[in-house]
Enzyme design. Structure first.
Site, PDB file in Angstrom:
ATOM      1  N   LYS A  24       0.734  -1.234  -0.098  1.00  0.00           N
ATOM      2  CA  LYS A  24      -0.040  -0.030  -0.197  1.00  0.00           C
ATOM      3  C   LYS A  24       0.917   1.154  -0.004  1.00  0.00           C
ATOM      4  CE  LYS A  24      -1.763   3.076   1.973  1.00  0.00           C
ATOM      5  NZ  LYS A  24      -1.876   4.640   1.378  1.00  0.00           N
TER       6      LYS A  24
ATOM      7  N   GLU B 223      10.041  15.794  15.735  1.00  0.00           N
ATOM      8  CA  GLU B 223      10.379  15.678  14.304  1.00  0.00           C
ATOM      9  C   GLU B 223       9.683  16.737  13.360  1.00  0.00           C
ATOM     10  OE1 GLU B 223       8.931  12.242  11.977  1.00  0.00           O
ATOM     11  OE2 GLU B 223      10.818  12.030  11.122  1.00  0.00           O
TER      12      GLU B 223
HETATM   13  P1  NAD Z   1       2.276   8.243   7.611  1.00  0.00           P
HETATM   14  O1  NAD Z   1       2.050   7.459   8.985  1.00  0.00           O
HETATM   15  O2  NAD Z   1       0.929   9.430   7.751  1.00  0.00           O
HETATM   16  O3  NAD Z   1       1.830   7.464   6.562  1.00  0.00           O
HETATM   17  C1  NAD Z   1       2.497   6.416   6.237  1.00  0.00           C
HETATM   18  C2  NAD Z   1       1.735   5.406   5.408  1.00  0.00           C
HETATM   19  O4  NAD Z   1       0.962   4.880   6.282  1.00  0.00           O
HETATM   20  C3  NAD Z   1       0.919   5.950   4.140  1.00  0.00           C
HETATM   21  O5  NAD Z   1       1.268   4.900   3.080  1.00  0.00           O
HETATM   22  C4  NAD Z   1      -0.415   6.106   4.657  1.00  0.00           C
HETATM   23  O6  NAD Z   1      -1.307   6.061   3.836  1.00  0.00           O
HETATM   24  C5  NAD Z   1      -0.421   4.899   5.716  1.00  0.00           C
HETATM   25  N1  NAD Z   1      -1.373   5.167   6.692  1.00  0.00           N
HETATM   26  C6  NAD Z   1      -1.957   6.309   7.267  1.00  0.00           C
HETATM   27  N2  NAD Z   1      -3.016   5.939   8.228  1.00  0.00           N
HETATM   28  C7  NAD Z   1      -3.085   4.484   8.001  1.00  0.00           C
HETATM   29  C8  NAD Z   1      -3.701   3.727   9.159  1.00  0.00           C
HETATM   30  N3  NAD Z   1      -4.609   4.252   9.877  1.00  0.00           N
HETATM   31  N4  NAD Z   1      -3.573   2.461   8.899  1.00  0.00           N
HETATM   32  C9  NAD Z   1      -2.592   1.986   8.060  1.00  0.00           C
HETATM   33  N5  NAD Z   1      -1.872   2.740   7.282  1.00  0.00           N
HETATM   34  C10 NAD Z   1      -2.022   3.973   7.384  1.00  0.00           C
HETATM   35  O7  NAD Z   1       3.578   8.990   7.303  1.00  0.00           O
HETATM   36  P2  NAD Z   1       4.014   9.840   6.418  1.00  0.00           P
HETATM   37  O8  NAD Z   1       3.627  11.210   6.992  1.00  0.00           O
HETATM   38  O9  NAD Z   1       3.538   9.547   5.129  1.00  0.00           O
HETATM   39  O10 NAD Z   1       5.676   9.686   6.520  1.00  0.00           O
HETATM   40  C11 NAD Z   1       6.466  10.704   7.326  1.00  0.00           C
HETATM   41  C12 NAD Z   1       6.606   9.809   8.477  1.00  0.00           C
HETATM   42  O11 NAD Z   1       7.463   8.490   8.088  1.00  0.00           O
HETATM   43  C13 NAD Z   1       7.848  10.631   9.335  1.00  0.00           C
HETATM   44  O12 NAD Z   1       7.637  10.619  10.569  1.00  0.00           O
HETATM   45  C14 NAD Z   1       9.154   9.947   8.685  1.00  0.00           C
HETATM   46  O13 NAD Z   1      10.195  10.030   9.709  1.00  0.00           O
HETATM   47  C15 NAD Z   1       8.799   8.492   8.643  1.00  0.00           C
HETATM   48  N6  NAD Z   1       9.645   7.813   8.068  1.00  0.00           N
HETATM   49  C16 NAD Z   1      10.629   6.670   8.447  1.00  0.00           C
HETATM   50  C17 NAD Z   1      11.397   6.034   7.858  1.00  0.00           C
HETATM   51  C18 NAD Z   1      12.310   4.980   8.307  1.00  0.00           C
HETATM   52  O14 NAD Z   1      12.987   4.552   7.700  1.00  0.00           O
HETATM   53  N7  NAD Z   1      12.535   5.040   9.682  1.00  0.00           N
HETATM   54  C19 NAD Z   1      11.585   6.253   6.544  1.00  0.00           C
HETATM   55  C20 NAD Z   1      10.771   7.174   5.775  1.00  0.00           C
HETATM   56  C21 NAD Z   1       9.882   7.755   6.454  1.00  0.00           C
END
Ligand code: NAD
Length: 496
Positions: free
Chosen positions: A190, A398
């Site tokens: 996804k 962050e």
């Molecule tokens: P997010 O958590 O909003 O979304 C990430 C993914 O989760 C998306 O595909 C989104 O559609 C999905 N999602 C959202 N709500 C959900 C739910 N209720 N159930 C299941 N899936 C759901 O995060 P974001 O804003 O897209 O990304 C930014 C964050 O990701 C930052 O905090 C960043 O640090 C982190 N990140 C971490 C790494 C790592 O390797 N540690 C790498 C990249 C990004």
């Protein structure tokens, strides 16, 4: 003869987006036929309509993955055979480099040369590395009695639900899906609604390289719909999640309902620690780049710069000179930074800059947004905030934008207290000429990776990656990723 330089603007105008899902080896519309509009963060232009997957589509995708796994059309192949398919996958990704780089840039906003040189290359190399590794993993024999033989084997787990964010879509798909497939699992992916175009193109490429239908399924959609449906699905045996802490906790709770394991790669507030004896000329480019790369939208961004007090003013001034020279603008113009991903992300960054102003913190420097930046894009000036108290929100939370804070410390113990003083623990950098101190710091820092006199050197697939605390648990990259996508089984034989 050299290949003529690509006319990216012409290529962008000619691009036609296929936003359908990829299930059972076919591009398909969602069951409801619903879509959502995808616009570019560069200028707000419409890129295409993307399938809006929901429960029913996730059900179909999981069933397709389940079927591919059950009849062993992928899991049953010898590791050397899976290796060949995944090597072709990596080669075809490289062959499609212009298309993939352009999609990533238009979708996500990062400078085109970065997409081309870093994202495409790293994705292909990651998949090729897992492919190369998978036929070199031996199982083990336990040290039991002489009359017994106990085999410890690694088996594929089944269907892996993979949820990825928008900041490095291709690279994160490479490191999660690549490892899961290498170990013989079937995947349902996804991608993030904010940037999912390369994920869909990668589905098409996977099909061309001989990956059996159903081994990789891709359901785009919204997090609370397709994401929640996938992570709650009873047909999934392992969840791999990369994203925010808040969503990570929801995913872990969903995994608990079916007692399935979960890998969480979450956020960070990573420190770069500069001791007075550091080689500043060497450190400065790293210190700034680690904060502004991908417009600061990097989980491992070095967003806190900790500087020993005796050189604090000098370091701030030299950092400020570099930040002032940074240029922000449209991603096809290839400046230092492109736009942020969305209006929401722009509001978040603006909120933190407002907090800095309200607290009377010193804005030591800001970069420049060029005049050609389109009004419909989400541009923000990279910003250096000096002398930030370690407990302030800017130094604790962050931001996920190009904002770096500089914090003074007194000695090694103080540096360590500040560095370890957030809920996160993803990456850290240490700059010093004192080798003993560097190793003491490396041992005492609470995080998953420590870089000494660099930030991110050799940071490819060879280095296991992941965090502690609020940064998550489990590791991706390296052999650890392959082990993480396998189930350990012991077979004991009493042979007398
Ligand atoms: P997010 O958590 O909003 O979304 C990430 C993914 O989760 C998306 O595909 C989104 O559609 C999905 N999602 C959202 N709500 C959900 C739910 N209720 N159930 C299941 N899936 C759901 O995060 P974001 O804003 O897209 O990304 C930014 C964050 O990701 C930052 O905090 C960043 O640090 C982190 N990140 C971490 C790494 C790592 O390797 N540690 C790498 C990249 C990004």
């Amino acid at each position: 003869m050299n290949k003529p330089a690509t006319d990216w603007h012409a290529a962008a105008s000619a691009l036609r987006i296929d936003g359908r899902a990829f299930i059972g080896g076919q591009r398909v519309a969602t069951a409801s036929g619903e879509t959502f509009a995808k616009t570019s963060p560069i200028d707000g232009r419409m890129l295409g309509d993307i399938a809006r997957g929901r429960n029913e589509d996730v059900d179909t995708a999981v069933a397709s993955a389940r079927a591919a796994f059950a009849d062993a059309r992928w899991a049953g192949k010898a590791p050397a055979a899976r290796k060949k398919v995944l090597q072709r996958f990596a080669e075809k990704i490289l062959a499609a480099r212009d298309e993939l780089a352009l999609l990533e840039t238009l979708d996500m906003g990062k400078p085109i040369q970065y997409s081309l040189a870093v994202d495409v290359g790293a994705t292909a190399r990651t998949i090729a590395w897992y492919a190369e590794a998978v036929d070199k993993i031996y199982d083990e024999i336990a040290p039991t009695a002489a009359s017994a033989l106990a085999l410890i084997t690694r088996e594929p787990m089944g269907v892996i639900g993979v949820v990825v964010p928008w900041n490095y879509p291709m690279q994160i798909i490479g490191r999660s899906v690549g490892a899961a497939l290498a170990m013989g699992n079937a995947c349902v992916l996804k991608p993030a609604e904010e940037a999912c175009l390369t994920a869909l193109a990668i589905g098409r490429i996977a099909q061309q390289c001989g990956l059996p239908a159903g081994a990789l399924n891709i359901v785009p959609g919204l997090g609370e719909e397709a994401g929640a449906a996938l992570t709650a699905h009873a047909g999934v045996q392992h969840l791999s999640f990369t994203g925010s802490v808040a969503t990570g906790r929801l995913v872990q709770a969903a995994a608990a309902k079916h007692t399935v394991p979960v890998t969480l790669e979450l956020g960070g507030k990573s420190p770069q620690i500069v001791f007075a004896d550091a080689d500043l000329d060497a450190a400065l480019p790293f210190l700034v780049n680690a904060g502004i790369q991908n417009a600061g939208q990097t989980c491992s961004a070095g967003s806190r710069i900790l500087v020993e007090r005796s050189r604090f003013d000098e370091v701030v001034e030299r950092l400020a000179q570099r930040v002032r020279a940074l240029k922000v603008g449209p991603a096809l113009a290839d400046l230092d930074l492109g736009p942020l991903i969305s209006k929401r992300q722009h509001e978040i960054v603006s909120h933190y800059l407002g907090l800095a102003r309200d607290a009377g913190l010193s804005i030591a420097a800001q970069g420049e947004i060029v005049d050609s930046a389109p009004a419909g894009g989400f541009y923000v000036r990279p910003t250096l905030v000096a002398a930030v108290p370690a407990a302030h929100a800017l130094a604790q939370e962050e931001i996920f934008g190009p904002v770096q804070v500089v914090i003074a410390f007194d000695d090694e113990a103080d540096a360590l207290r500040i560095a370890n003083g957030t809920p996160y623990g993803l990456v850290a950098g240490v700059w010093t000429r004192d080798g003993s101190r560097a190793l003491r710091m490396a041992r005492a820092l609470r995080c998953g990776q420590v870089f000494i006199n660099n930030y991110g050197a050799g940071g490819g697939v060879e280095l296991p990656f992941g965090g502690v605390g609020a940064s998550g648990h489990g590791r991706e990259k390296g052999f650890e990723a392959l082990y993480g996508f396998s189930a350990l089984k012991t077979v004991a034989i009493l042979h007398g």
